[in-house]
Structures are given as structure tokens and as C-alpha cells.
Scaffold this motif. Structure first.
Motif, PDB file in Angstrom:
ATOM      1  N   VAL A  43      59.601  21.481  32.180  1.00 39.64           N
ATOM      2  CA  VAL A  43      58.810  22.600  31.656  1.00 39.64           C
ATOM      3  C   VAL A  43      58.140  22.212  30.346  1.00 39.64           C
ATOM      4  CG1 VAL A  43      58.964  24.908  30.646  1.00 39.64           C
ATOM      5  CG2 VAL A  43      60.102  24.417  32.814  1.00 39.64           C
ATOM      6  N   LEU A  44      58.878  21.547  29.471  1.00 40.40           N
ATOM      7  CA  LEU A  44      58.305  21.151  28.188  1.00 40.40           C
ATOM      8  C   LEU A  44      57.179  20.143  28.382  1.00 40.40           C
ATOM      9  CD1 LEU A  44      58.331  21.366  25.155  1.00 40.40           C
ATOM     10  CD2 LEU A  44      60.134  19.650  25.077  1.00 40.40           C
ATOM     11  N   GLY A  45      57.357  19.179  29.281  1.00 37.69           N
ATOM     12  CA  GLY A  45      56.296  18.213  29.558  1.00 37.69           C
ATOM     13  C   GLY A  45      55.031  18.875  30.059  1.00 37.69           C
ATOM     14  N   VAL A  46      55.184  19.859  30.956  1.00 31.42           N
ATOM     15  CA  VAL A  46      54.021  20.580  31.486  1.00 31.42           C
ATOM     16  C   VAL A  46      53.371  21.431  30.406  1.00 31.42           C
ATOM     17  CG1 VAL A  46      53.271  22.309  33.168  1.00 31.42           C
ATOM     18  CG2 VAL A  46      54.917  20.553  33.844  1.00 31.42           C
ATOM     19  N   LEU A  47      54.182  22.023  29.531  1.00 30.61           N
ATOM     20  CA  LEU A  47      53.622  22.830  28.439  1.00 30.61           C
ATOM     21  C   LEU A  47      52.761  21.983  27.507  1.00 30.61           C
ATOM     22  CD1 LEU A  47      56.606  25.157  27.447  1.00 30.61           C
ATOM     23  CD2 LEU A  47      54.399  25.866  28.377  1.00 30.61           C
ATOM     24  N   ILE A  48      53.193  20.756  27.228  1.00 32.01           N
ATOM     25  CA  ILE A  48      52.376  19.860  26.397  1.00 32.01           C
ATOM     26  C   ILE A  48      51.047  19.574  27.089  1.00 32.01           C
ATOM     27  CG2 ILE A  48      52.217  17.548  25.391  1.00 32.01           C
ATOM     28  CD1 ILE A  48      55.288  17.634  25.086  1.00 32.01           C
ATOM     29  N   ALA A  49      51.114  19.289  28.392  1.00 32.79           N
ATOM     30  CA  ALA A  49      49.898  18.984  29.150  1.00 32.79           C
ATOM     31  C   ALA A  49      48.968  20.183  29.224  1.00 32.79           C
ATOM     32  CB  ALA A  49      50.282  18.522  30.558  1.00 32.79           C
ATOM     33  N   TRP A  50      49.546  21.369  29.301  1.00 36.53           N
ATOM     34  CA  TRP A  50      48.754  22.590  29.428  1.00 36.53           C
ATOM     35  C   TRP A  50      47.802  22.778  28.251  1.00 36.53           C
ATOM     36  CZ3 TRP A  50      49.353  27.280  26.514  1.00 36.53           C
ATOM     37  CH2 TRP A  50      48.629  28.356  27.011  1.00 36.53           C
ATOM     38  N   ARG A  51      48.142  22.202  27.096  1.00 35.84           N
ATOM     39  CA  ARG A  51      47.277  22.310  25.916  1.00 35.84           C
ATOM     40  C   ARG A  51      45.919  21.656  26.142  1.00 35.84           C
ATOM     41  NH1 ARG A  51      49.288  25.766  21.881  1.00 35.84           N
ATOM     42  NH2 ARG A  51      51.552  25.591  21.800  1.00 35.84           N
ATOM     43  N   PHE A  52      45.833  20.745  27.109  1.00 33.11           N
ATOM     44  CA  PHE A  52      44.577  20.026  27.359  1.00 33.11           C
ATOM     45  C   PHE A  52      43.671  20.768  28.339  1.00 33.11           C
ATOM     46  CE2 PHE A  52      47.440  16.765  25.849  1.00 33.11           C
ATOM     47  CZ  PHE A  52      46.634  15.945  25.061  1.00 33.11           C
ATOM     48  N   ALA A  53      44.117  21.919  28.851  1.00 32.11           N
ATOM     49  CA  ALA A  53      43.398  22.581  29.937  1.00 32.11           C
ATOM     50  C   ALA A  53      42.011  23.065  29.530  1.00 32.11           C
ATOM     51  CB  ALA A  53      44.230  23.746  30.463  1.00 32.11           C
ATOM     52  N   ASP A  54      41.795  23.357  28.262  1.00 33.74           N
ATOM     53  CA  ASP A  54      40.514  23.925  27.828  1.00 33.74           C
ATOM     54  C   ASP A  54      39.481  22.877  27.441  1.00 33.74           C
ATOM     55  OD1 ASP A  54      41.453  26.506  28.180  1.00 33.74           O
ATOM     56  OD2 ASP A  54      42.242  26.630  26.139  1.00 33.74           O
ATOM     57  N   PHE A  55      39.820  21.601  27.618  1.00 30.39           N
ATOM     58  CA  PHE A  55      38.904  20.549  27.183  1.00 30.39           C
ATOM     59  C   PHE A  55      38.427  19.716  28.366  1.00 30.39           C
ATOM     60  CE2 PHE A  55      42.019  21.259  23.742  1.00 30.39           C
ATOM     61  CZ  PHE A  55      41.161  21.845  22.828  1.00 30.39           C
ATOM     62  N   SER A  56      37.151  19.330  28.301  1.00 29.77           N
ATOM     63  CA  SER A  56      36.600  18.473  29.349  1.00 29.77           C
ATOM     64  C   SER A  56      36.962  17.021  29.069  1.00 29.77           C
ATOM     65  CB  SER A  56      35.079  18.626  29.396  1.00 29.77           C
ATOM     66  OG  SER A  56      34.499  18.134  28.189  1.00 29.77           O
ATOM     67  N   VAL A  57      36.859  16.189  30.114  1.00 28.59           N
ATOM     68  CA  VAL A  57      37.148  14.764  29.946  1.00 28.59           C
ATOM     69  C   VAL A  57      36.220  14.123  28.918  1.00 28.59           C
ATOM     70  CG1 VAL A  57      37.230  12.529  31.108  1.00 28.59           C
ATOM     71  CG2 VAL A  57      38.136  14.554  32.257  1.00 28.59           C
ATOM     72  N   PRO A  58      34.897  14.345  28.966  1.00 22.77           N
ATOM     73  CA  PRO A  58      34.024  13.752  27.931  1.00 22.77           C
ATOM     74  C   PRO A  58      34.391  14.204  26.519  1.00 22.77           C
ATOM     75  CG  PRO A  58      32.721  14.531  29.784  1.00 22.77           C
ATOM     76  CD  PRO A  58      34.103  15.039  29.998  1.00 22.77           C
ATOM     77  N   GLU A  59      34.774  15.475  26.372  1.00 18.41           N
ATOM     78  CA  GLU A  59      35.148  15.981  25.049  1.00 18.41           C
ATOM     79  C   GLU A  59      36.396  15.280  24.525  1.00 18.41           C
ATOM     80  OE1 GLU A  59      35.488  20.351  22.889  1.00 18.41           O
ATOM     81  OE2 GLU A  59      35.849  20.165  25.039  1.00 18.41           O
ATOM     82  N   LEU A  60      37.368  15.089  25.405  1.00 21.35           N
ATOM     83  CA  LEU A  60      38.594  14.409  25.004  1.00 21.35           C
ATOM     84  C   LEU A  60      38.339  12.944  24.677  1.00 21.35           C
ATOM     85  CD1 LEU A  60      41.213  15.940  27.454  1.00 21.35           C
ATOM     86  CD2 LEU A  60      41.174  16.161  24.973  1.00 21.35           C
ATOM     87  N   LEU A  61      37.525  12.295  25.484  1.00 24.34           N
ATOM     88  CA  LEU A  61      37.219  10.893  25.221  1.00 24.34           C
ATOM     89  C   LEU A  61      36.485  10.738  23.897  1.00 24.34           C
ATOM     90  CD1 LEU A  61      36.127   9.660  28.781  1.00 24.34           C
ATOM     91  CD2 LEU A  61      38.264   9.185  27.566  1.00 24.34           C
ATOM     92  N   GLY A  62      35.590  11.694  23.593  1.00 20.46           N
ATOM     93  CA  GLY A  62      34.866  11.635  22.337  1.00 20.46           C
ATOM     94  C   GLY A  62      35.765  11.817  21.128  1.00 20.46           C
ATOM     95  N   ALA A  63      36.850  12.591  21.314  1.00 17.62           N
ATOM     96  CA  ALA A  63      37.763  12.856  20.202  1.00 17.62           C
ATOM     97  C   ALA A  63      38.933  11.881  20.157  1.00 17.62           C
ATOM     98  CB  ALA A  63      38.304  14.283  20.316  1.00 17.62           C
TER      99      ALA A  63
END
Length: 337
Positions: free
Chosen positions: A229-249
Motif C-alpha cells: 500500500v505504501l509503495g502504491v501511495l508513493i507512485a500515486w503522487r505521479f498520477a497528475d504529471f505527464s511523462v514529458p513533464e517528469l522528464l523535464g523536471a
């Protein structure tokens, strides 16, 4: 609810491969990959609450009288931790402002190591760029959970806890622990005590263990789901960002992570020298990650969870109490310059 299927699959794969801290790291990696692939994952609030309570129970039941005797070393270590956290915030803030040309509010809140939900809440009341702050914080936590277990396992520390762990025996003992822990968690949460959902069960578990009313560790059938559950909760934080946005940051987030981890490692090395504790243990306690993730990793890596948990809780409480007034002063001075 798809995270409840994806997370266990990733954790099971990493456990089969033999990677350290497989259930939290594996579930996080699998869920992040799913999110980046466009899969919408979710997590019921009650399930996240239950995972935090079980984590607190896990840490509390690890406390013994031997732990209490070793705690005489902790004040000096906690003092070094406080200085280390202050240095991390200052250094990362200077980096983001002078090198990456961020505004002061975004740089400050992106630099705070841990207490992610609190930091985002405080940042939302300022002119900080929330997407920058969130991505920087999430990337740091992701890299810590993904990389730190491997680094510590590679260091091959002498385990602080040895032998086969005794598991709590009997339904009555487990029911007593769960009932008291849930009551303590809800009470502290209602009183708005920082990290109350974890701190309450931690105190309840330690009290039952030290008084001899129960003896042993939490069973895996409760702990493995909490890890997932904790691992999925950490991943869930990335749900609002696109791949290009994440790569840029990614460059900004990775640079901040390296800088924070280097300072944390320096503080951990000093604490290890002063206390005689293993460097791997102090590194995990000083790591600029989340309270829940770092404490779970202590169990997965067979390091003293009471020491790690005490330091992570101390850092969380320090940030919760001191960050709001300090942030107001710092941001006021930056506006005046």
C-alpha cells in the motif's frame, strides 16, 4: 483499485529476484510504470490509514528493554540530525534559487526533506510553483526508495537485529495490539498530533511490548500488504504529471536528491562516529525520505527500526512545528531583498 493488483505483482517479482526491501520498492516501481503508461491507480483512504497504523504497530513492537538501554546514545545523534536537516534545506534552497533560478517559495518547499503532505499543504498557501515542488519532492522520495536499499545492502552492514524474529502468537495478543493501536491512532489523529496515525500505534505497541503483555513481531500477512500500500501511495503522487513533464523536471529533482543525500550521508557518518553505531543504520535514519518509507526499510534491511523510527519521527515533528514560522521569516526576508 488497480494499484492493489499492480503493486503486489511488482513486489512479488522483486522478492523472487531477491532485491532488498522488495515489497515497498517493487510495488512502487510497478505502480509508477503503470501510471506512466496511462493506467489510473487509486487507493481507498481507509486502506492507507490501516497501512499507517500497521507500520506504527510494527515499529512499536520492535522496542525492547535493550532498545531503551541503547537509547542513551540517541540524543547526540538526534542533535546531529537536526543540524543535518537545516543544512539540507539551506543547501538545496540555494541550489534551486541560484543555479536553477527558482523563486524563493518554490525553492524552500522543494528542499524540505520529508513530511511531504505537510510541505505541500504549506506550499499551497504561498506563491510557490506547486508542480515544481511536488515533482521535486516525489522524485527525491522515489529515488530514495528505489536506490537506498540497494546501496545499504551493498555496504553489507552488520545487522542490528539478528536471528529469526519471533512473531506475536495467539489471536488474543494480536487483537489486543490492534485494538489498542487503532484507538491510540484515532485519538492522536483527532487531537491533530503530527504523524498521529503512526505515532499512536508506535507508543501502544512499545507499551505492550515493554510491559510484557505481548511479545514478538507483527506477522507478515499484515506487514506485506502495508508495504505494498505504501509503495502504491508513493507512485500515486505521479498520477497528475505527464511523462514529458517528469522528464523535464528529472534533472532538477535528481540534482536535489544527490545534494540532500550527500549531506545526509555526511551527518550520518558523524553520528556513527560519535555513537559507535553502524553507518548503514545512521544513514537510513538520516535519509531525506518519508517517515513511513524509511521505517519500513529498516525492517526490510534488518536494521534497528526503533532507532530509525525515532529519528524519522523527530525530524517529522521538528518540521511540523518549526517549518511554518521559519518559512514565514525566510520568505518575508526574500521579498524584502
Amino acid at each position: 483499485m488497480q494499484g492493489l493488483l499492480i503493486g503486489p505483482a511488482g513486489g512479488a517479482l522483486c522478492a523472487w529476484i531477491g532485491l532488498p526491501a522488495p515489497w515497498i520498492a517493487g510495488s512502487m516501481l510497478a505502480a509508477v510504470a503503470a501510471v506512466m503508461g496511462g493506467v489510473r491507480i487509486g487507493m481507498p483512504g481507509w486502506l492507507a490509514t490501516a497501512a499507517f497504523i500497521f507500520l506504527g504497530m510494527q515499529t512499536g513492537t520492535s522496542v525492547s528493554w535493550a532498545t531503551v538501554e541503547r537509547a542513551i546514545q540517541w540524543p547526540l545523534s538526534l542533535a546531529v540530525l537536526g543540524l543535518t536537516v537545516a543544512l539540507i534545506i539551506w543547501a538545496c534552497m540555494v541550489f534551486y534559487m541560484r543555479v536553477r533560478k527558482w523563486d524563493g517559495a518554490s525553492a524552500l518547499y522543494a528542499s524540505v526533506p520529508g513530511a511531504l503532505a505537510l510541505v505541500l499543504l504549506l506550499a499551497s498557501g504561498t506563491k510557490a510553483d506547486m508542480r515544481r515542488v511536488t515533482i521535486a519532492q516525489c522524485i527525491r522520495l522515489f529515488l530514495l526508495v528505489a536506490a537506498l536499499p540497494v546501496v545499504i545492502a551493498w555496504m553489507s552492514p552488520v545487522p542490528a537485529l539478528s536471528g529469526e524474529a519471533k512473531v506475536i502468537g495467539g489471536i488474543a495478543d494480536l487483537a489486543l495490539l490492534i485494538g489498542l493501536s487503532v484507538a491510540a491512532a484515532l485519538a492522536l489523529h483527532r487531537l491533530k498530533v503530527p504523524a498521529g496515525l503512526i505515532l499512536g500505534p508506535m507508543l501502544a505497541g512499545a507499551g505492550l511490548e515493554l510491559t510484557g503483555l505481548i511479545s514478538g513481531a507483527m506477522p507478515d500477512f499484515l506487514l506485506i500488504p502495508a508495504n505494498v500500500v505504501l509503495g502504491v501511495l508513493i507512485a500515486w503522487r505521479f498520477a497528475d504529471f505527464s511523462v514529458p513533464e517528469l522528464l523535464g523536471a528529472l534533472a532538477d529533482g535528481f540534482s536535489g536528491f544527490v545534494l540532500a543525500l550527500a549531506i545526509a550521508a555526511g551527518g550520518a557518518a558523524i553520528a556513527a562516529q560519535l555513537t559507535g553505531l553502524p553507518f548503514a543504520l545512521t544513514l537510513l535514519a538520516f535519509a531525506p525520505g518519508g517517515l513511513e518509507a524509511m521505517t519500513i526499510m529498516a525492517f526490510a534491511l534488518d536494521l534497528d527500526p526503533a532507532y530509525v523510527g525515532a529519528h524519522q519521527v523527530a525530524r517529522y515533528l521538528g518540521i511540523a512545528l518549526l517549518l511554518p514560522p521559519i518559512a514565514r521569516i525566510v520568505l518575508r526576508r526574500l521579498r524584502a531583498d
